[in-house]
Every structure is written in structure tokens, then in C-alpha cells.
Write a protein that holds these residues in place. Structure first.
Motif, short mmCIF file in Angstrom:
data_model
loop_
_atom_site.label_atom_id
_atom_site.label_comp_id
_atom_site.label_asym_id
_atom_site.label_seq_id
_atom_site.Cartn_x
_atom_site.Cartn_y
_atom_site.Cartn_z
N HIS A 55 25.32 23.18 17.16
CA HIS A 55 26.31 23.81 16.69
C HIS A 55 26.02 24.53 15.17
N ASN A 56 26.39 25.65 15.00
CA ASN A 56 26.41 26.61 14.13
C ASN A 56 24.80 27.06 14.19
N SER A 57 24.85 27.68 15.44
CA SER A 57 23.39 28.08 15.73
C SER A 57 22.99 29.50 15.25
N VAL A 58 21.65 29.42 14.69
CA VAL A 58 21.24 30.52 14.05
C VAL A 58 20.42 31.26 15.04
N THR A 59 19.70 30.53 15.93
CA THR A 59 19.00 31.14 17.12
C THR A 59 19.11 30.13 18.33
N GLU A 60 18.40 30.59 19.37
CA GLU A 60 18.24 29.24 20.41
C GLU A 60 17.75 28.22 20.06
N GLY A 61 18.49 27.16 20.19
CA GLY A 61 17.89 25.56 19.93
C GLY A 61 17.89 25.38 18.46
N LEU A 62 18.44 26.09 17.48
CA LEU A 62 18.39 25.82 15.94
C LEU A 62 19.61 25.91 15.50
N GLY A 63 19.98 25.05 14.57
CA GLY A 63 21.57 25.09 14.12
C GLY A 63 21.58 24.01 13.00
N ARG A 87 29.56 14.28 1.56
CA ARG A 87 28.83 15.80 1.53
C ARG A 87 27.39 15.68 1.70
N VAL A 88 27.07 16.56 2.37
CA VAL A 88 25.55 16.39 2.71
C VAL A 88 24.87 17.87 1.50
N ALA A 89 23.64 17.44 1.26
CA ALA A 89 23.09 18.23 0.11
C ALA A 89 21.81 18.97 0.89
N ALA A 90 21.13 18.47 1.71
CA ALA A 90 19.90 19.14 2.33
C ALA A 90 20.13 20.46 3.09
N GLU A 91 19.17 21.32 2.79
CA GLU A 91 19.20 22.44 3.66
C GLU A 91 18.24 22.46 4.91
N GLY A 92 18.38 23.43 5.59
CA GLY A 92 17.10 23.55 6.69
C GLY A 92 17.69 23.70 8.03
N LEU A 93 17.03 23.11 9.27
CA LEU A 93 17.52 23.39 10.33
C LEU A 93 17.37 22.05 11.18
N ILE A 94 18.03 21.91 12.38
CA ILE A 94 17.98 20.93 13.39
C ILE A 94 17.52 21.83 14.55
N VAL A 96 16.06 30.05 2.92
CA VAL A 96 14.90 30.03 3.55
C VAL A 96 15.32 29.62 4.97
N ALA A 97 16.32 28.72 5.43
CA ALA A 97 16.63 28.29 6.87
C ALA A 97 17.01 29.59 7.85
N ARG A 98 17.35 30.71 6.89
CA ARG A 98 17.54 31.76 7.77
C ARG A 98 16.08 32.86 7.87
N ASN A 99 15.23 32.32 7.20
CA ASN A 99 14.02 33.01 7.41
C ASN A 99 13.27 32.60 8.78
N ASP A 100 12.79 34.02 9.24
CA ASP A 100 11.90 33.71 10.62
C ASP A 100 10.89 32.87 10.59
N LEU A 101 10.06 32.81 9.40
CA LEU A 101 8.89 32.06 9.61
C LEU A 101 9.46 30.72 9.48
N PHE A 102 10.44 30.29 8.96
CA PHE A 102 10.87 28.75 8.88
C PHE A 102 11.34 28.48 10.41
N GLN A 103 12.12 29.47 10.70
CA GLN A 103 12.80 29.19 12.02
C GLN A 103 11.69 29.02 13.13
#
Length: 307
Positions: A155-163, A55-62, A83-90
Motif C-alpha cells: 500500500h502507498n507504493s513508491v515503486t514495485e514492492g516498496l511502500g 500515530r507512527v513516527a518512523a519513516e522509511g519503507l516496507i 530519504v525514503a523517496r531517494n533512489d539509493l535508499f529504495q
């Protein structure tokens, strides 16, 4: 004798699907070595999923970006999924991917690169200050072809190019670029789903192949099979192993009646030229980062100065 903790037993059970007592026995037999314990269970025929990722632990985005015949994938970690869903972070992750496309995969070089008057390292620190949570650029990778296309999939994209999973696949070909990009995306989706270890058998880590051969041989040796029979069984087992972990030999997820290699061969007519997979990159968020279980009650007691 190694001190086997309940956490070690739990981790082995989650990664193999074996019973609790079997996991404890495996750890005792191998002195607490997790990898050796997995192999021990496989040799005994007790492991149901030895290749299952922890199981993975880290959050964030690819973040993934492709331009022309080059693509880049980056992983930026945060402390929470919120925070990964935050516009600034994205926006930060998208900026880092864009910079990495030009700078390359070296993390320190990316952080030193400038966007306007500030470096990426400054941008990360500014975002930390605004959001109030630690963030790190963990890794990056690039792929390119001299002629052809680099396909991408998120995969599991939150916006274009990020997931949560990002994949690049390099297709070398003199064929139509638009058709190759579409095909590359399909193959990238396959890679996201199956997580191959190499394009073909020749690209596998020799240690990984040796480990598989040893596990197979020991398993059937314990069943009393003669050595000449074991050798044939191991050869057959390796062929099955290659079909599981080598991209070109895997059953294509979009049409399981074909291998990936067969699907690519069939696509050559539509593309207008021979196609060669020269490489792929698959980043899954947090893979390889161990999660440390916290005891909230113990933390509160410690903060209060209690033992």
C-alpha cells in the motif's frame, strides 16, 4: 498519585477519541497506565476508538518480495520521508528484501549476509555515508506454503514492492498457482485495510481475549446487570469481537455481503481445489515506535548553553 502530563492526556485522547477531561480522569484512576486507562474509558462508554492505532513516527519503507511459494517482508527505517523517496535508499531496501528471501527473517543473519563482496550491514553503512542520514533494518518476516501460493500487496507504493504497508498471505491449496496468487493479492489488500489480529479465533492471544471479556463484563456490571445476564452478553460480545479481529470472520472488503471465509469457499471452484489460509503478515511502517515530541526552542536554548 501518578504525575499525569499533558502529553499523556493528548496521547490517550488521540488513541480513544474521548474528551480531554475524561482522559485525564482515566489516567488519574489508573495511575497513568495507558492501556488500563483505555479500558477504563471503554467500561464507562467514553472511548470512541479504543482499538485505534497510535500515530507512527518512523519513516522509511516496507519491502515485499515473493518467489514461488515463499514471501518476505522487511522494514527499513530512515529519519525522514525525503530519504525514503531517494533512489539509493529504495535500492537498498529492495536488496535487503531479496537477501532476506533466501536467508530468512533473522535481522542479524540478514545483515551478515553478503551481496558480492560486502555484507548487508556494510551496504547500509555505505548508504548512510552517501545520504547523510541514519538507517536501520528493524524487522523481517517470511511466509511459505508447501503447495499453493503466497499473495502480496504493498500500500502507498513508491515503486514495485516498496511502500508504507506490506502484506503477505499464505494460501495452501492444490489449485492453480496463478489463480491463487491473484486471490492472495486480493486477500492481502483486505488485510492491509482491516488489520486482523489472527486468521481465526483459536489463533488470538489468550490475554487479548481475556482483556476483552473483562472489559465487557465490567462495563455491564457497572450498569447493574445480573451476573447470569452478563455472561450471555459477554458471549455475544465476543462473537462480535471475533468478527472484527479474525480474518476469516471479517466482512470481505471486496464484497461486504460475504465473510472472507465465504469468499475463499466460493473461489475454490475457479482455483480448482480447497483453499486454506495458513498465515499472514502485515507490516505498517513505524508501528509500535513512539514519537518523541521535540521542543525546538528548548533545543536551541540547550545548544546555546541556556537552561
Amino acid at each position: 498519585m501518578a504525575n499525569i502530563s499533558a502529553q499523556m492526556v493528548k496521547e490517550l485522547r488521540e488513541s480513544t477519541g474521548a474528551g480531554m477531561m475524561d482522559c485525564k480522569a482515566a489516567l488519574n484512576e489508573t495511575g497513568g497506565d495507558m492501556t488500563a486507562a483505555q479500558d477504563w474509558l471503554r467500561k464507562k462508554g467514553l472511548s470512541k476508538a479504543a482499538k485505534k492505532a497510535g500515530r507512527v513516527a518512523a519513516e522509511g519503507l516496507i519491502g515485499v518480495e515473493v518467489a514461488g511459494t515463499k514471501g518476505v517482508v522487511v522494514e527499513v527505517n530512515s529519519e525522514t520521508d525525503f530519504v525514503a523517496r531517494n533512489d539509493l535508499f529504495q535500492g537498498l531496501v529492495a536488496m535487503i528484501a531479496d537477501v532476506a528471501l533466501g536467508v530468512g527473517s533473522d535481522v542479524e543473519a540478514i545483515k551478515a549476509a553478503k551481496v558480492g563482496s560486502i555484507t548487508i550491514a556494510d551496504a547500509i553503512n555505505d548508504t548512510i555515508a552517501k545520504v547523510g542520514e541514519n538507517m536501520t533494518l528493524r524487522r523481517a518476516a517470511t511466509l511459505s506454503v508447501s503447495k499453493g501460493a503466497v499473495g502480496m500487496y504493498v500500500h502507498n507504493s513508491v515503486t514495485e514492492g516498496l511502500g508504507k504497508i506490506g502484506v503477505l498471505v499464505a494460501l495452501e491449496s492444490p489449485g492453480k498457482t496463478d489463480e491463487l496468487a491473484t486471490l492472495g493479492r486480493m486477500v492481502a489488500m483486505h488485510v492491509a485495510a482491516t488489520n486482523p489480529q489472527a486468521v481465526e479465533a483459536a489463533g488470538l492471544d489468550p490475554d487479548l481475549v481475556k482483556r476483552e471479556k473483562d472489559v465487557l463484563a465490567d462495563k455491564f456490571r457497572q450498569q447493574g446487570k445480573p451476573e447470569n445476564v452478563i455472561e450471555k452478553i459477554v458471549d455475544s460480545g465476543l462473537k462480535t469481537f471475533y468478527k472484527e479481529v479474525c480474518l476469516l470472520e471479517q466482512a470481505y472488503v471486496h464484497d461486504s455481503a460475504k465473510t472472507v471465509a465465504q469468499a475463499l469457499k466460493e473461489a475454490e471452484g475457479k482455483v480448482g481445489g480447497a483453499i486454506k489460509v495458513t498465515g499472514f503478515v502485515r507490516f505498517a511502517l513505524g508501528e509500535g515506535i513512539e514519537k518523541q515530541d521535540s521542543d525546538f526552542a528548548a533545543e536551541v536554548a540547550a545548544a546555546a548553553g541556556q537552561s
